[in-house]
Design a protein around this motif. Structure first.
Motif, short mmCIF file in Angstrom:
data_model
loop_
_atom_site.label_atom_id
_atom_site.label_comp_id
_atom_site.label_asym_id
_atom_site.label_seq_id
_atom_site.Cartn_x
_atom_site.Cartn_y
_atom_site.Cartn_z
N TYR A 135 0.83 -1.20 0.00
CA TYR A 135 0.00 0.00 0.00
C TYR A 135 0.87 1.26 0.00
CZ TYR A 135 -2.93 3.75 1.78
OH TYR A 135 -3.56 4.96 1.93
N ASP A 136 1.92 1.27 0.82
CA ASP A 136 2.80 2.44 0.91
C ASP A 136 3.44 2.76 -0.43
OD1 ASP A 136 2.25 2.69 3.63
OD2 ASP A 136 4.10 1.71 4.26
N ILE A 137 3.93 1.72 -1.10
CA ILE A 137 4.64 1.91 -2.36
C ILE A 137 3.67 2.38 -3.45
CG2 ILE A 137 6.01 0.75 -4.15
CD1 ILE A 137 7.41 1.24 -1.36
N LEU A 138 2.53 1.72 -3.54
CA LEU A 138 1.57 2.07 -4.59
C LEU A 138 0.91 3.42 -4.33
CD1 LEU A 138 0.01 -1.42 -5.35
CD2 LEU A 138 1.89 -0.24 -6.53
N THR A 139 0.68 3.77 -3.07
CA THR A 139 0.11 5.08 -2.75
C THR A 139 1.10 6.19 -3.10
OG1 THR A 139 -1.30 4.16 -1.03
CG2 THR A 139 -0.87 6.52 -0.93
N ALA A 140 2.37 5.97 -2.81
CA ALA A 140 3.40 6.96 -3.17
C ALA A 140 3.42 7.16 -4.69
CB ALA A 140 4.77 6.53 -2.66
N LEU A 141 3.35 6.07 -5.43
CA LEU A 141 3.34 6.16 -6.89
C LEU A 141 2.07 6.87 -7.38
CD1 LEU A 141 4.63 5.52 -9.60
CD2 LEU A 141 3.52 3.27 -9.51
N LYS A 142 0.94 6.54 -6.79
CA LYS A 142 -0.33 7.17 -7.18
C LYS A 142 -0.27 8.68 -6.95
CE LYS A 142 -5.13 7.25 -5.65
NZ LYS A 142 -6.06 6.71 -4.67
N ARG A 143 0.30 9.08 -5.83
CA ARG A 143 0.40 10.51 -5.54
C ARG A 143 1.35 11.22 -6.50
NH1 ARG A 143 0.04 9.82 0.95
NH2 ARG A 143 -2.24 9.64 0.99
N LEU A 144 2.44 10.56 -6.85
CA LEU A 144 3.36 11.16 -7.82
C LEU A 144 2.68 11.34 -9.18
CD1 LEU A 144 6.83 9.57 -7.11
CD2 LEU A 144 6.06 11.88 -6.61
N PHE A 196 3.54 -2.48 -9.35
CA PHE A 196 4.18 -1.17 -9.41
C PHE A 196 4.47 -0.78 -10.86
CE2 PHE A 196 8.03 1.40 -9.56
CZ PHE A 196 7.73 2.44 -8.70
N PHE A 197 5.12 -1.68 -11.61
CA PHE A 197 5.46 -1.38 -13.00
C PHE A 197 4.22 -1.24 -13.87
CE2 PHE A 197 9.88 -2.87 -12.16
CZ PHE A 197 10.54 -1.76 -12.67
N PHE A 198 3.21 -2.05 -13.60
CA PHE A 198 1.97 -1.91 -14.38
C PHE A 198 1.35 -0.55 -14.14
CE2 PHE A 198 -2.55 -2.18 -15.13
CZ PHE A 198 -2.58 -2.68 -16.43
N MET A 199 1.24 -0.15 -12.88
CA MET A 199 0.66 1.15 -12.53
C MET A 199 1.50 2.30 -13.10
SD MET A 199 -0.35 2.17 -8.68
CE MET A 199 -1.12 3.70 -8.24
N LEU A 200 2.80 2.16 -13.04
CA LEU A 200 3.70 3.17 -13.59
C LEU A 200 3.52 3.28 -15.10
CD1 LEU A 200 5.98 5.20 -13.12
CD2 LEU A 200 7.59 3.27 -13.16
N GLY A 201 3.47 2.14 -15.78
CA GLY A 201 3.28 2.12 -17.23
C GLY A 201 1.95 2.74 -17.62
N TYR A 202 0.91 2.41 -16.88
CA TYR A 202 -0.42 2.97 -17.15
C TYR A 202 -0.40 4.50 -17.06
CZ TYR A 202 -5.31 4.22 -16.42
OH TYR A 202 -6.53 4.82 -16.50
N ASN A 203 0.20 5.02 -16.01
CA ASN A 203 0.25 6.48 -15.83
C ASN A 203 1.15 7.16 -16.85
OD1 ASN A 203 -1.44 7.39 -13.46
ND2 ASN A 203 -0.40 5.62 -12.61
#
Length: 193
Positions: free
Chosen positions: A124-133, A165-172
């Motif tokens: 959650y911490d890692i994905l929330t940080a990525l979501k906020r960025l 993480f990489f999937f979410m990063l790629g999507y954004n």
């Protein structure tokens, strides 16, 4: 009345009373004698929890910042960065939220590459940080996502958190029309699975 104010007032949590000052002193004494840097870093999180329980927000913030600066390669520093991101987000200090999110993710990348600690942060911490960025990337024009992608694509570690993480990063990144970097992230997400 003077006698009553000289004594520490215990905090009542359910049926348990906690003397925060006494517990803080015990924890600080244990930290001072410990030789295990991971244990010391983790103790800062316990200390911040005690301060938060007592409503001492300034001390919570100072403690999180201390673990981030003194133990940047620790799991505790990643967690502290994520907690600081939460605190600043709640206070609507979005520039600081982005910076703490970036710091947490930078620390996690360094942790994956350099630390021998096998524990993992909360997903959650890692994905929330990525979501906020991703949320603040365009607003602050800092290329947070691009910088994170370039750093993480150099990591050779296999890790279950990294697939999502990489999937979410790629999507954004795809949403930002950076299809080349997005594709590399999608390929890495698949490799992590």
């Amino acid at each position: 009345l003077a006698e009553a104010t000289d004594k520490a007032i215990p905090l009542q949590l359910g049926a348990v009373q906690i003397d925060v000052d006494a517990e803080t002193r015990k924890l600080e004494a244990a930290m001072a004698t410990s030789l295990d840097s991971n244990s010391i870093a983790d103790s800062y999180l316990d200390l911040a929890y005690l301060y938060a329980t007592a409503g001492r927000k300034n001390e919570v913030v100072a403690t999180y910042n201390k673990v981030i600066s003194l133990h940047p390669l620790s799991l505790a520093a990643i967690t502290a960065g994520a907690r600081m991101s939460d605190i600043t987000y709640e206070e609507k200090l979005f520039g600081q939220t982005a910076e703490y999110s970036m710091k947490a993710l930078d620390n996690y990348a360094d942790f994956l590459m350099l630390s021998s600690d096998k524990r993992q942060p909360q997903q959650y911490d890692i994905l929330t940080a990525l979501k906020r960025l991703a949320q603040f990337d365009k607003e602050y024009q800092r290329d947070y996502l691009k910088r994170i992608a370039e750093k993480y694509l150099k990591i050779t570690a296999q890790n279950p958190i990294l697939a999502e993480f990489f999937f979410m990063l790629g999507y954004n990144l795809q949403l930002q029309n950076d299809s080349k970097l997005a594709k590399r992230c999608f390929v890495e997400a698949e490799a992590q699975i």
